[in-house]
Design a protein around this motif. Sequence first.
Motif, PDB file in Angstrom:
ATOM      1  N   PHE A  76     136.086 157.463  14.649  1.00 44.69           N
ATOM      2  CA  PHE A  76     135.191 156.656  12.656  1.00 44.69           C
ATOM      3  C   PHE A  76     134.087 157.173  12.729  1.00 44.69           C
ATOM      4  N   SER A  77     133.684 157.586  13.809  1.00 44.18           N
ATOM      5  CA  SER A  77     132.540 158.622  12.981  1.00 44.18           C
ATOM      6  C   SER A  77     132.839 159.931  12.586  1.00 44.18           C
ATOM      7  N   THR A  78     133.967 160.595  12.542  1.00 40.76           N
ATOM      8  CA  THR A  78     134.138 162.299  12.383  1.00 40.76           C
ATOM      9  C   THR A  78     134.134 161.538  10.977  1.00 40.76           C
ATOM     10  N   LEU A  79     135.225 160.624  10.846  1.00 40.37           N
ATOM     11  CA  LEU A  79     135.325 160.008   9.063  1.00 40.37           C
ATOM     12  C   LEU A  79     134.341 160.423   8.181  1.00 40.37           C
ATOM     13  N   ILE A  80     133.430 159.543   8.865  1.00 42.23           N
ATOM     14  CA  ILE A  80     132.170 158.857   8.115  1.00 42.23           C
ATOM     15  C   ILE A  80     131.382 160.427   7.813  1.00 42.23           C
ATOM     16  N   TYR A  81     131.387 160.716   8.882  1.00 46.71           N
ATOM     17  CA  TYR A  81     130.237 162.618   8.911  1.00 46.71           C
ATOM     18  C   TYR A  81     131.323 163.741   8.364  1.00 46.71           C
ATOM     19  N   ILE A  88     132.744 169.083  10.492  1.00 46.14           N
ATOM     20  CA  ILE A  88     132.913 167.784  11.807  1.00 46.14           C
ATOM     21  C   ILE A  88     131.700 168.187  12.317  1.00 46.14           C
ATOM     22  N   PRO A  89     131.536 166.586  12.960  1.00 51.55           N
ATOM     23  CA  PRO A  89     130.587 166.539  14.233  1.00 51.55           C
ATOM     24  C   PRO A  89     130.251 167.312  15.087  1.00 51.55           C
ATOM     25  N   THR A  90     129.326 167.882  16.176  1.00 53.32           N
ATOM     26  CA  THR A  90     129.120 168.472  17.282  1.00 53.32           C
ATOM     27  C   THR A  90     128.731 167.032  18.327  1.00 53.32           C
TER      28      THR A  90
END
Length: 611
Positions: A76-81, A88-90
């Motif tokens: 979910f956080s990856t999509l928002i980020y 893509i977040p690390t």
Amino acid sequence: MENRPGINYTTLFLAIVILKIMLVRFVIFHKVEIYHTFIAEIGFVLIVGVLIESLPRIMRKIGVLTANFMFSLILFSTLIYNDFYGTIPTYQSLAHVGQLGAIFETIKAFFNPIYFTLFLDIFVLIIMMVMNKELFMPKFKMKRLYQYTLLMCSLLLIFGNTYIVHSEDIKNEKVLVEKMGISNYQLYSAIKTHTKETVEVSSFTNEKVNGIKGLDKAYPKKWLGIAKNKNLIILQLESFENALVGLKIDGIEITPNLNKLAKENLYFPNFYQQVGIGNTSDAEFAVNTSLYPFGPNAMADTFGNRDIPSLPKLLSKFGYRSATFHTNDITFWNRDEMYPMALGFEKAYDKKFFGDKDPIAFGSNDEILYAKTLEELSKYQKEGKRFYAQLISMSSHSPFIIPVEKQKLRIGRKYDGTMFGDYVKAAHYADFALGQFISGLKEKGLWDTSLFVIYGDHSGVQSTKEIDMKLMKEAFGRERLPHEKFNVPLVIVSPWNKEGQIIDIVGSQVDIFPTVANLLGVSADGQTYMGQDLVNSKSNTVGIRFYLPTGSFINNDVVFIPGTKFEDGTAYSLKTKRKVQHSLYKAEYDKVINLYDLSDKYVETIPLSKK
């Protein structure tokens, strides 16, 4: 395996999580290759499944629910980020989760509610578990030997896949994640971060930087010291794109005051942002240190406590006092450390000074910022000391909500309720406040005694909604290329150049430091910086990373964006906006990679501040 009655929720968990990962990969990469996805993603999921199976029976279903929730939250956080930053977040990005509350309204403006479907199955699983008579009795119990074997195979799959992809030397972060896997990429980032080579700070010199850039040591010094002994005022305009300069909608100028400044002074139309996840705070860092922000690490958080050579510290050697003015809370993005330690500002004025009256975005509006700042600058002037003041405007911050009574722009109703419409209204108000600030500087005798620099911190509208895209195309006359939203304005008020001048050289925020130092006539000899003096340079190469793949660059002729590597990248002519042959620009690509590497290693060697 030992057969037992009931449902094997661990197997169900594995199937559900893999399905979720495939859906997320489809949203981000717009394709799903089932075989490759399985190879890239299954290893980490299997390890979690094995760990769940190793739990006592009474804990396994709790383990399934917890692991499912955590995977869902990460995806979910990856999509928002990805929606917000385009990358893509690390795992390092998770350190900045505490900042998300402050930009909630911005995120909400483009958030897709369908992402919540990632959590729906958890409620279904809970109901199934409650209805199952054998509540804590899985269908089978995996023997320890099988668990260990599966664990070892999963680890080999993870490290093997990560090593193979790493050996391809891919610079494009999104391609790297696609090939490596979302979970494996986190492991790769952690290993890469903790295995960096140690380099002595003395090995980084400006001669080394200029050698990479190919700059001649003896390049001319036009306008050297032309603003000698003047105060320095640098204004950072929030979310201001260069496309606003000269823009008219329904026959009305969006930024009449900035337009006038650009026409009558030094205007740099090919100027670009150099920010990472820290956005506004990263822009402050780049301008004051002439070093590149990392990207996934906000410089204020990661290096705010370092004793970094900076513009305020340099000017203090020439008798300048320094202060920064920002109506937000100083603790946001760790500025309470960055300002005194890394940047060396003597004083910082924040929300405690400006108060909460008439707020827009995170604090009092720009009119209050300028009015109260003018009072302080007048005091400095009367004390007879030169000063460097940096102002951070905020009223044009996303989601661009300006109170009705403050809205000065009256345009067609088709713009109502759209992000682009709100953006130009916010920019118009910010420009109105800028006009008041200019008048105040002149009234208080600060205009003629100061070098005034204005620039944008980063891109503005991030909406991909059809209506916003349509309105932007109408306003700008065409669809914009990927790099154009990172084009921000730079204007240097130049009373010595009465007719005004457009300087077409490509530049970025790291170039403000050396440019200003030249105009003020202060020597930065012995200080390492990555930028160059824009009024004395014939060419420049600006790298853009984080928001574009590492290795992307803009020079005087083209913008280049790599694909998987340089070889399958794309170049566009800045003049024609059409694709051109990119193979001639390999040296420029290598130059950008080397400069980023040098800057990153340099800032990591800088010792902690003693303050």
